[in-house]
Design a protein around this motif. Structure first.
Motif, PDB file in Angstrom:
ATOM      1  N   LEU A  78       0.832  -1.197   0.000  1.00 48.41           N
ATOM      2  CA  LEU A  78       0.000   0.000   0.000  1.00 48.41           C
ATOM      3  C   LEU A  78       0.868   1.248   0.000  1.00 48.41           C
ATOM      4  CD1 LEU A  78      -2.928   1.312   0.641  1.00 48.41           C
ATOM      5  CD2 LEU A  78      -2.116   1.308   3.008  1.00 48.41           C
ATOM      6  N   ILE A  79       0.498   2.208  -0.859  1.00 45.49           N
ATOM      7  CA  ILE A  79       1.089   3.541  -0.790  1.00 45.49           C
ATOM      8  C   ILE A  79      -0.049   4.544  -0.686  1.00 45.49           C
ATOM      9  CG2 ILE A  79       3.284   3.027  -1.905  1.00 45.49           C
ATOM     10  CD1 ILE A  79       2.140   4.130  -4.529  1.00 45.49           C
ATOM     11  N   GLU A  80       0.299   5.729  -0.239  1.00 44.80           N
ATOM     12  CA  GLU A  80      -0.704   6.778  -0.091  1.00 44.80           C
ATOM     13  C   GLU A  80      -0.080   8.120  -0.427  1.00 44.80           C
ATOM     14  OE1 GLU A  80      -1.626   6.287   4.109  1.00 44.80           O
ATOM     15  OE2 GLU A  80      -0.246   7.913   4.625  1.00 44.80           O
ATOM     16  N   ARG A  81      -0.959   9.119  -0.580  1.00 47.44           N
ATOM     17  CA  ARG A  81      -0.474  10.483  -0.754  1.00 47.44           C
ATOM     18  C   ARG A  81      -1.486  11.450  -0.170  1.00 47.44           C
ATOM     19  NH1 ARG A  81      -0.881  12.458  -7.015  1.00 47.44           N
ATOM     20  NH2 ARG A  81      -3.100  12.090  -7.303  1.00 47.44           N
ATOM     21  N   THR A 132     -11.556  19.122   4.524  1.00 53.14           N
ATOM     22  CA  THR A 132     -11.684  18.438   3.231  1.00 53.14           C
ATOM     23  C   THR A 132     -10.760  17.225   3.169  1.00 53.14           C
ATOM     24  OG1 THR A 132     -10.049  19.943   2.273  1.00 53.14           O
ATOM     25  CG2 THR A 132     -12.378  20.545   2.028  1.00 53.14           C
ATOM     26  N   PRO A 133     -11.089  16.239   2.331  1.00 56.04           N
ATOM     27  CA  PRO A 133     -10.268  15.017   2.235  1.00 56.04           C
ATOM     28  C   PRO A 133      -8.831  15.321   1.824  1.00 56.04           C
ATOM     29  CG  PRO A 133     -12.347  14.760   1.050  1.00 56.04           C
ATOM     30  CD  PRO A 133     -12.248  16.198   1.454  1.00 56.04           C
ATOM     31  N   ASN A 134      -7.895  14.563   2.399  1.00 58.23           N
ATOM     32  CA  ASN A 134      -6.483  14.753   2.095  1.00 58.23           C
ATOM     33  C   ASN A 134      -5.735  13.425   2.087  1.00 58.23           C
ATOM     34  OD1 ASN A 134      -4.109  16.204   1.541  1.00 58.23           O
ATOM     35  ND2 ASN A 134      -3.563  16.257   3.693  1.00 58.23           N
ATOM     36  N   LEU A 135      -6.407  12.357   1.689  1.00 62.72           N
ATOM     37  CA  LEU A 135      -5.769  11.043   1.661  1.00 62.72           C
ATOM     38  C   LEU A 135      -6.240  10.278   0.440  1.00 62.72           C
ATOM     39  CD1 LEU A 135      -4.101   8.709   2.949  1.00 62.72           C
ATOM     40  CD2 LEU A 135      -6.202   8.055   4.148  1.00 62.72           C
ATOM     41  N   GLU A 136      -5.280   9.800  -0.353  1.00 59.59           N
ATOM     42  CA  GLU A 136      -5.543   8.860  -1.445  1.00 59.59           C
ATOM     43  C   GLU A 136      -4.665   7.646  -1.198  1.00 59.59           C
ATOM     44  OE1 GLU A 136      -4.819  10.715  -5.236  1.00 59.59           O
ATOM     45  OE2 GLU A 136      -6.058  12.443  -4.726  1.00 59.59           O
ATOM     46  N   GLU A 137      -5.230   6.448  -1.369  1.00 59.57           N
ATOM     47  CA  GLU A 137      -4.484   5.212  -1.170  1.00 59.57           C
ATOM     48  C   GLU A 137      -4.490   4.386  -2.447  1.00 59.57           C
ATOM     49  OE1 GLU A 137      -5.181   4.319   3.559  1.00 59.57           O
ATOM     50  OE2 GLU A 137      -6.558   3.398   2.121  1.00 59.57           O
ATOM     51  N   GLY A 151      -1.519  18.667   1.360  1.00 57.79           N
ATOM     52  CA  GLY A 151      -0.516  19.146   2.296  1.00 57.79           C
ATOM     53  C   GLY A 151       0.679  18.235   2.429  1.00 57.79           C
ATOM     54  N   SER A 152       1.793  18.825   2.824  1.00 56.20           N
ATOM     55  CA  SER A 152       3.005  18.054   3.119  1.00 56.20           C
ATOM     56  C   SER A 152       2.787  17.264   4.406  1.00 56.20           C
ATOM     57  CB  SER A 152       4.205  18.999   3.256  1.00 56.20           C
ATOM     58  OG  SER A 152       3.981  19.953   4.269  1.00 56.20           O
ATOM     59  N   GLN A 153       3.701  16.322   4.673  1.00 53.42           N
ATOM     60  CA  GLN A 153       3.590  15.510   5.885  1.00 53.42           C
ATOM     61  C   GLN A 153       4.995  15.143   6.360  1.00 53.42           C
ATOM     62  OE1 GLN A 153       1.975  11.421   5.699  1.00 53.42           O
ATOM     63  NE2 GLN A 153       0.600  12.045   7.355  1.00 53.42           N
ATOM     64  N   GLY A 158       1.471  15.832  -2.125  1.00 58.27           N
ATOM     65  CA  GLY A 158       1.166  15.004  -3.287  1.00 58.27           C
ATOM     66  C   GLY A 158       2.126  13.853  -3.539  1.00 58.27           C
ATOM     67  N   THR A 159       3.158  13.682  -2.736  1.00 60.70           N
ATOM     68  CA  THR A 159       4.129  12.595  -2.933  1.00 60.70           C
ATOM     69  C   THR A 159       3.528  11.262  -2.504  1.00 60.70           C
ATOM     70  OG1 THR A 159       6.041  14.039  -2.643  1.00 60.70           O
ATOM     71  CG2 THR A 159       6.381  11.697  -2.219  1.00 60.70           C
ATOM     72  N   TRP A 160       3.564  10.275  -3.406  1.00 58.92           N
ATOM     73  CA  TRP A 160       3.151   8.907  -3.046  1.00 58.92           C
ATOM     74  C   TRP A 160       4.204   8.330  -2.117  1.00 58.92           C
ATOM     75  CZ3 TRP A 160      -1.471   6.888  -3.882  1.00 58.92           C
ATOM     76  CH2 TRP A 160      -2.267   7.430  -4.892  1.00 58.92           C
ATOM     77  N   HIS A 161       3.754   7.729  -1.009  1.00 57.01           N
ATOM     78  CA  HIS A 161       4.704   7.200  -0.025  1.00 57.01           C
ATOM     79  C   HIS A 161       4.111   6.020   0.729  1.00 57.01           C
ATOM     80  CE1 HIS A 161       2.626   8.970   3.500  1.00 57.01           C
ATOM     81  NE2 HIS A 161       2.333   9.965   2.673  1.00 57.01           N
ATOM     82  N   GLY A 162       5.003   5.248   1.344  1.00 56.58           N
ATOM     83  CA  GLY A 162       4.577   4.149   2.200  1.00 56.58           C
ATOM     84  C   GLY A 162       4.109   4.670   3.545  1.00 56.58           C
TER      85      GLY A 162
END
Length: 161
Positions: free
Chosen positions: A71-74, A142-147, A78-80, A118-122
């Motif tokens: 699984l990866i997410e972005r 507002t939503p801020n997670l894509e998996e 916002g940055s994280q 917006g960076t895809w990451h583990g």
């Protein structure tokens, strides 16, 4: 068939396309507090859209190598930043997108990271310690997670097998 990702050391140069490496190596930018504290100034850009910045504490399960990456997410809004709350290494996995080959880095136990917006990451992947992290990221309505889940998982290893 197995997909393999080999770990690389985490350096500011090889991580630059994905975010910032936060460390305190070298000479501080400024000496403060009557000469008792070195400040390593402005090591990461916190980037959020229409929200505020928050600091949360995450408690992640400690993992081991080889690590199965499925699984990866972005976070498009916002940055994280992940700041380990123990001096132990953790995995940092990034990707140029769900169809790209992931890259895996390992911290040296004194580094933290900040993913660009917006960076895809583990997910958080501590390899030792208490699994506790301070996470600095966007807090908003507002939503801020894509998996994305890989059809065929990747195996992250310390060396090629």
């Amino acid at each position: 068939m197995k997909n393999t990702v080999v770990l690389a050391p985490l350096t500011p140069e090889n991580f630059a396309p994905y975010g910032d490496v936060l460390d305190a190596s070298g000479t501080p930018d400024k000496i403060i507090n009557a000469g008792k504290c070195g400040r390593f100034h402005d090591r990461a850009k916190v980037d959020v859209r229409e929200a505020r910045v928050g600091i949360s504490i995450f408690k992640a399960d400690v993992r081991s190598l080889p690590y199965t990456l499925d699984l990866i997410e972005r976070h498009p809004e916002g940055s994280q930043a992940f700041v380990a709350m123990s001096a132990e290494p953790f995995l940092v996995i990034v990707s140029d997108g769900p169809k790209a080959v992931p890259k895996a880095f390992i911290t040296d136990g004194t580094q933290a990271i900040n993913f660009h917006r917006g960076t895809w990451h583990g997910v958080l992947t501590p390899l030792a310690g208490n699994g506790q992290f301070a996470v600095i990221d966007r807090i908003g309505e507002t939503p801020n997670l894509e998996e994305f889940t890989f059809d065929v998982p990747w195996v992250v290893t310390a060396a090629e097998t």
